[in-house]
Design an enzyme around this catalytic site. Structure first.
Site, PDB file in Angstrom:
ATOM      1  N   ASP A  66      -1.733   4.708  -1.125  1.00 36.81           N
ATOM      2  CA  ASP A  66      -2.617   4.007  -2.057  1.00 36.81           C
ATOM      3  C   ASP A  66      -2.796   4.919  -3.274  1.00 36.81           C
ATOM      4  OD1 ASP A  66      -4.785   3.036  -3.451  1.00 36.81           O
ATOM      5  OD2 ASP A  66      -6.135   2.979  -1.724  1.00 36.81           O
ATOM      6  N   ILE A  67      -2.391   4.452  -4.430  1.00 34.73           N
ATOM      7  CA  ILE A  67      -2.372   5.312  -5.629  1.00 34.73           C
ATOM      8  C   ILE A  67      -3.775   5.780  -6.035  1.00 34.73           C
ATOM      9  CG2 ILE A  67      -2.529   3.505  -7.410  1.00 34.73           C
ATOM     10  CD1 ILE A  67      -0.208   5.023  -8.854  1.00 34.73           C
TER      11      ILE A  67
ATOM     12  N   ASN B 181      -2.193  -6.031 -17.129  1.00 30.13           N
ATOM     13  CA  ASN B 181      -1.691  -7.167 -17.908  1.00 30.13           C
ATOM     14  C   ASN B 181      -2.097  -6.946 -19.361  1.00 30.13           C
ATOM     15  OD1 ASN B 181      -4.383  -8.508 -18.334  1.00 30.13           O
ATOM     16  ND2 ASN B 181      -4.273  -8.566 -16.113  1.00 30.13           N
TER      17      ASN B 181
ATOM     18  N   VAL C 234      -2.543  -3.628  -7.744  1.00 33.87           N
ATOM     19  CA  VAL C 234      -2.906  -2.236  -7.998  1.00 33.87           C
ATOM     20  C   VAL C 234      -3.931  -2.134  -9.132  1.00 33.87           C
ATOM     21  CG1 VAL C 234      -0.995  -1.661  -9.586  1.00 33.87           C
ATOM     22  CG2 VAL C 234      -1.904   0.076  -8.055  1.00 33.87           C
ATOM     23  N   ASP C 235      -3.883  -3.050 -10.070  1.00 35.96           N
ATOM     24  CA  ASP C 235      -4.843  -3.096 -11.181  1.00 35.96           C
ATOM     25  C   ASP C 235      -6.266  -3.259 -10.632  1.00 35.96           C
ATOM     26  OD1 ASP C 235      -5.773  -3.293 -13.773  1.00 35.96           O
ATOM     27  OD2 ASP C 235      -4.979  -5.289 -14.163  1.00 35.96           O
TER      28      ASP C 235
ATOM     29  N   SER D  58       5.582  -4.099 -11.891  1.00 40.65           N
ATOM     30  CA  SER D  58       6.196  -5.448 -11.951  1.00 40.65           C
ATOM     31  C   SER D  58       6.737  -5.981 -10.625  1.00 40.65           C
ATOM     32  CB  SER D  58       7.327  -5.517 -12.997  1.00 40.65           C
ATOM     33  OG  SER D  58       6.805  -5.625 -14.296  1.00 40.65           O
TER      34      SER D  58
ATOM     35  N   GLY E 180       5.094  -6.710  -7.866  1.00 35.92           N
ATOM     36  CA  GLY E 180       4.162  -7.529  -7.088  1.00 35.92           C
ATOM     37  C   GLY E 180       4.024  -8.906  -7.740  1.00 35.92           C
TER      38      GLY E 180
ATOM     39  N   TYR F 227       4.217  -9.862 -10.692  1.00 32.90           N
ATOM     40  CA  TYR F 227       5.174 -10.148 -11.769  1.00 32.90           C
ATOM     41  C   TYR F 227       6.592 -10.420 -11.272  1.00 32.90           C
ATOM     42  CZ  TYR F 227       1.834  -9.332 -15.594  1.00 32.90           C
ATOM     43  OH  TYR F 227       0.770  -9.431 -16.480  1.00 32.90           O
TER      44      TYR F 227
HETATM   45  N1  AR6 Z   1      -1.444   1.625  -4.549  1.00 31.84           N
HETATM   46  C1  AR6 Z   1      -0.125   1.588  -4.818  1.00 31.84           C
HETATM   47  N2  AR6 Z   1       0.558   0.446  -5.002  1.00 31.84           N
HETATM   48  C2  AR6 Z   1      -0.130  -0.714  -4.882  1.00 31.84           C
HETATM   49  C3  AR6 Z   1      -1.522  -0.766  -4.602  1.00 31.84           C
HETATM   50  C4  AR6 Z   1      -2.188   0.480  -4.424  1.00 31.84           C
HETATM   51  N3  AR6 Z   1      -3.503   0.550  -4.174  1.00 31.84           N
HETATM   52  N4  AR6 Z   1      -1.892  -2.091  -4.550  1.00 31.84           N
HETATM   53  C5  AR6 Z   1      -0.787  -2.822  -4.780  1.00 31.84           C
HETATM   54  N5  AR6 Z   1       0.275  -2.012  -4.975  1.00 31.84           N
HETATM   55  P1  AR6 Z   1       1.068  -5.619  -8.758  1.00 31.84           P
HETATM   56  P2  AR6 Z   1       2.678  -6.211 -11.168  1.00 31.84           P
HETATM   57  C6  AR6 Z   1       1.684  -2.331  -5.254  1.00 31.84           C
HETATM   58  O1  AR6 Z   1       1.019  -7.057  -8.397  1.00 31.84           O
HETATM   59  O2  AR6 Z   1       3.744  -6.827 -10.342  1.00 31.84           O
HETATM   60  C7  AR6 Z   1      -2.236  -7.684 -11.622  1.00 31.84           C
HETATM   61  O3  AR6 Z   1      -3.068  -8.749 -11.315  1.00 31.84           O
HETATM   62  C8  AR6 Z   1       2.184  -3.723  -4.952  1.00 31.84           C
HETATM   63  O4  AR6 Z   1       2.431  -3.878  -3.554  1.00 31.84           O
HETATM   64  O5  AR6 Z   1      -0.161  -4.807  -8.614  1.00 31.84           O
HETATM   65  O6  AR6 Z   1       3.065  -5.257 -12.274  1.00 31.84           O
HETATM   66  C9  AR6 Z   1      -2.299  -7.279 -13.087  1.00 31.84           C
HETATM   67  O7  AR6 Z   1      -3.564  -7.534 -13.660  1.00 31.84           O
HETATM   68  C10 AR6 Z   1       3.470  -3.743  -5.757  1.00 31.84           C
HETATM   69  O8  AR6 Z   1       4.501  -3.029  -5.054  1.00 31.84           O
HETATM   70  O9  AR6 Z   1       1.570  -5.407 -10.306  1.00 31.84           O
HETATM   71  C11 AR6 Z   1      -1.234  -8.122 -13.713  1.00 31.84           C
HETATM   72  O10 AR6 Z   1      -1.718  -9.423 -14.056  1.00 31.84           O
HETATM   73  C12 AR6 Z   1       3.102  -2.904  -7.002  1.00 31.84           C
HETATM   74  O11 AR6 Z   1       1.905  -2.220  -6.649  1.00 31.84           O
HETATM   75  C13 AR6 Z   1      -0.203  -8.255 -12.643  1.00 31.84           C
HETATM   76  O12 AR6 Z   1      -0.883  -8.084 -11.390  1.00 31.84           O
HETATM   77  C14 AR6 Z   1       2.869  -3.741  -8.245  1.00 31.84           C
HETATM   78  O13 AR6 Z   1       2.244  -4.979  -7.894  1.00 31.84           O
HETATM   79  C15 AR6 Z   1       0.845  -7.164 -12.740  1.00 31.84           C
HETATM   80  O14 AR6 Z   1       1.845  -7.407 -11.785  1.00 31.84           O
END
Ligand code: AR6
Length: 179
Positions: free
Chosen positions: A18-19, A32, A41-42, A125, A127, A129
């Site tokens: 978990d980052i 975003n 992750v956001d 991107s 997750g 995206y």
């Molecule tokens: N630590 C590390 N990685 C994580 C964590 C964490 N705590 N939580 C999720 N991930 P995403 P995107 C991973 O969807 O695709 C948001 O709503 C996750 O499993 O977080 O760039 C923003 O506001 C995946 O492998 O980001 C944007 O609207 C990776 O992080 C949109 O999602 C990225 O998934 C951005 O989408």
């Protein structure tokens, strides 16, 4: 799970986790363009950092896909959060590869500007995206490798903190291919 590779004096580390728990100078957020928080992750970073992050993001207001902006890190142990916006996957026809590489490159530029020596990235991107994992892993690691080769001695460690074994395995196999 963990794997690493050295480029000059910079250690590139792949790990699952978990980052928000990482002890680094700068944590990169997969945000975003509106910078108002979200899921994935956001959401995790905003929850862990507390409301000051959103306040700073509101003042900045906007970040183009492929660009990156810096705020403080609120309650996180990091000194900075770098918010970058990856591309939304639309089949690979809308410059997604270039935008994803820029998201990494511009995040590393911001990190360098604030003097961060250790930086943690999520898999931008991959997750919400929808960027295909294996392709994202290759583009992401190639962009990091190029930047580190062009900026030797800038970073002690760049850490990719990957959520789950599948993401880790995709990055591990991309590291073997492109490093
Ligand atoms: N630590 C590390 N990685 C994580 C964590 C964490 N705590 N939580 C999720 N991930 P995403 P995107 C991973 O969807 O695709 C948001 O709503 C996750 O499993 O977080 O760039 C923003 O506001 C995946 O492998 O980001 C944007 O609207 C990776 O992080 C949109 O999602 C990225 O998934 C951005 O989408």
């Amino acid at each position: 799970m963990q794997a690493c590779h050295k480029i000059g004096n910079t250690l590139i580390v792949l790990k699952t986790g978990d980052i928000t728990k990482e002890k680094v100078d700068a944590i990169v957020n997969a945000a975003n363009s509106r910078l108002l928080g979200g899921g994935g992750v956001d959401g995790a970073i905003h929850r862990a950092a507390g409301p000051s992050l959103l306040e700073e993001c509101r003042k900045i207001g906007w970040c183009e896909p492929g660009d990156a902006v810096v705020t403080g890190a609120g309650r996180l142990s990091a000194k900075h959060v770098i918010h970058t916006v990856g591309p939304i996957w639309r089949g690979g026809t809308r410059n997604e590869e270039k935008i994803l590489a820029s998201a990494y490159t511009n995040s590393l530029k911001r990190a360098m500007e604030v003097g961060a020596r250790t930086v943690a990235f999520p898999a931008i991107s991959t997750g919400a995206y929808g960027y295909p994992l294996n392709q994202a892993a290759k583009v992401s690691l190639c962009a990091i490798k190029k930047f580190v080769e062009e900026h030797p001695d800038t970073f002690d460690e760049i850490r990719l903190v990957l959520f789950g074994d599948n993401t880790f395995k995709a990055f591990e196999s991309a590291m073997k291919r492109c490093f």
